[in-house]
Write a protein that holds these residues in place. Structure first.
Motif, PDB file in Angstrom:
ATOM      1  N   ALA A 115       0.829  -1.209   0.000  1.00 24.64           N
ATOM      2  CA  ALA A 115       0.000   0.000   0.000  1.00 24.64           C
ATOM      3  C   ALA A 115       0.864   1.260   0.000  1.00 24.64           C
ATOM      4  CB  ALA A 115      -0.932  -0.001   1.205  1.00 24.64           C
TER       5      ALA A 115
ATOM      6  N   ALA B 223       2.361   1.743  -3.426  1.00 20.79           N
ATOM      7  CA  ALA B 223       1.344   2.197  -4.376  1.00 20.79           C
ATOM      8  C   ALA B 223       1.111   3.692  -4.222  1.00 20.79           C
ATOM      9  CB  ALA B 223       0.050   1.421  -4.163  1.00 20.79           C
ATOM     10  N   ARG B 224       1.029   4.176  -2.983  1.00 19.96           N
ATOM     11  CA  ARG B 224       0.846   5.619  -2.757  1.00 19.96           C
ATOM     12  C   ARG B 224       2.052   6.397  -3.246  1.00 19.96           C
ATOM     13  NH1 ARG B 224      -1.362   3.710   2.103  1.00 19.96           N
ATOM     14  NH2 ARG B 224       0.634   3.985   3.136  1.00 19.96           N
TER      15      ARG B 224
ATOM     16  N   SER C 247       2.083   6.326  -7.091  1.00 21.51           N
ATOM     17  CA  SER C 247       0.790   6.707  -7.678  1.00 21.51           C
ATOM     18  C   SER C 247       0.251   5.656  -8.646  1.00 21.51           C
ATOM     19  CB  SER C 247       0.883   8.057  -8.388  1.00 21.51           C
ATOM     20  OG  SER C 247       1.292   9.050  -7.476  1.00 21.51           O
ATOM     21  N   VAL C 248       0.317   4.405  -8.213  1.00 25.31           N
ATOM     22  CA  VAL C 248      -0.245   3.298  -9.006  1.00 25.31           C
ATOM     23  C   VAL C 248      -1.115   2.447  -8.081  1.00 25.31           C
ATOM     24  CG1 VAL C 248       1.654   3.208 -10.676  1.00 25.31           C
ATOM     25  CG2 VAL C 248       1.767   1.830  -8.605  1.00 25.31           C
ATOM     26  N   SER C 249      -1.814   1.500  -8.661  1.00 24.80           N
ATOM     27  CA  SER C 249      -2.677   0.643  -7.842  1.00 24.80           C
ATOM     28  C   SER C 249      -1.841  -0.397  -7.098  1.00 24.80           C
ATOM     29  CB  SER C 249      -3.697  -0.066  -8.733  1.00 24.80           C
ATOM     30  OG  SER C 249      -3.053  -1.028  -9.538  1.00 24.80           O
ATOM     31  N   ARG C 250      -2.430  -0.934  -6.037  1.00 29.28           N
ATOM     32  CA  ARG C 250      -1.765  -1.995  -5.285  1.00 29.28           C
ATOM     33  C   ARG C 250      -1.583  -3.241  -6.151  1.00 29.28           C
ATOM     34  NH1 ARG C 250      -5.322  -1.677   0.035  1.00 29.28           N
ATOM     35  NH2 ARG C 250      -6.672  -0.634  -1.432  1.00 29.28           N
ATOM     36  N   GLY C 251      -2.540  -3.467  -7.071  1.00 23.09           N
ATOM     37  CA  GLY C 251      -2.423  -4.610  -7.977  1.00 23.09           C
ATOM     38  C   GLY C 251      -1.181  -4.512  -8.859  1.00 23.09           C
ATOM     39  N   ALA C 252      -0.865  -3.289  -9.295  1.00 24.67           N
ATOM     40  CA  ALA C 252       0.327  -3.087 -10.117  1.00 24.67           C
ATOM     41  C   ALA C 252       1.590  -3.404  -9.313  1.00 24.67           C
ATOM     42  CB  ALA C 252       0.372  -1.654 -10.633  1.00 24.67           C
TER      43      ALA C 252
ATOM     44  N   ARG D  15       1.724  -5.468  -6.712  1.00 28.11           N
ATOM     45  CA  ARG D  15       1.740  -6.929  -6.522  1.00 28.11           C
ATOM     46  C   ARG D  15       2.263  -7.632  -7.767  1.00 28.11           C
ATOM     47  NH1 ARG D  15      -3.514  -6.200  -4.682  1.00 28.11           N
ATOM     48  NH2 ARG D  15      -3.525  -5.841  -2.468  1.00 28.11           N
TER      49      ARG D  15
END
Length: 138
Positions: free
Chosen positions: A12, A15-16, A19-24, A26
């Motif tokens: 998390a 990701a912050r 500036s991308v999603s947590r899925g990216a 992972r």
């Protein structure tokens, strides 16, 4: 990013920070977690139960045959539906079990010391057609 993850930073937080999603995140670090990816690859989705109608002649033959406990229980739980002079049996289970039952009723086609009875042969073919439309076999 991978170094920060290996250093203990959370998905998390990464990701912050980027500036991308947590899925990216992972996806980017998936190869760093071989125990999770190996477990995900080994898990196969279970087959959904299906309910093809089994002709009564096939059900009668299978009830008289030597079945294992699972197959016998599935036949016993089937719902009988009257059809004119005969009946059909609604059996709800996985396509794999229906394919196993179909293999067990092969003697209805003749051979194996049993006489060939056209009505039984037709009933087995009807059940085979219903089972073959469920899902492709293994």
């Amino acid at each position: 990013m991978r170094t920060a993850y290996l250093g203990g930073q959370s998905i998390a937080a990464l990701a912050r920070e980027h500036s991308v999603s947590r899925g990216a995140i992972r996806t980017a670090v998936a190869d760093l977690l071989p125990e999770q990816t190996a477990a995900d690859q080994d898990i196969r989705a279970p087959e959904s139960p299906v309910t093809p109608d089994m002709p009564g002649k096939v059900a009668d033959f299978l009830r008289a045959a030597e079945l294992d406990d699972v197959e016998r229980a599935v036949l016993d739980q089937g719902a009988t539906v009257r059809r004119g002079q005969g009946y059909t049996l609604r059996v709800t289970d996985s396509p794999a079990l229906h394919r196993r039952l179909l293999v067990r009723c092969q003697p209805l086609d003749g051979g194996h010391g049993l006489p060939t009875i056209p009505a039984r042969r037709k009933a087995r073919r009807e059940y085979e057609n219903r089972v073959s439309t469920l899902t492709p076999g293994p």
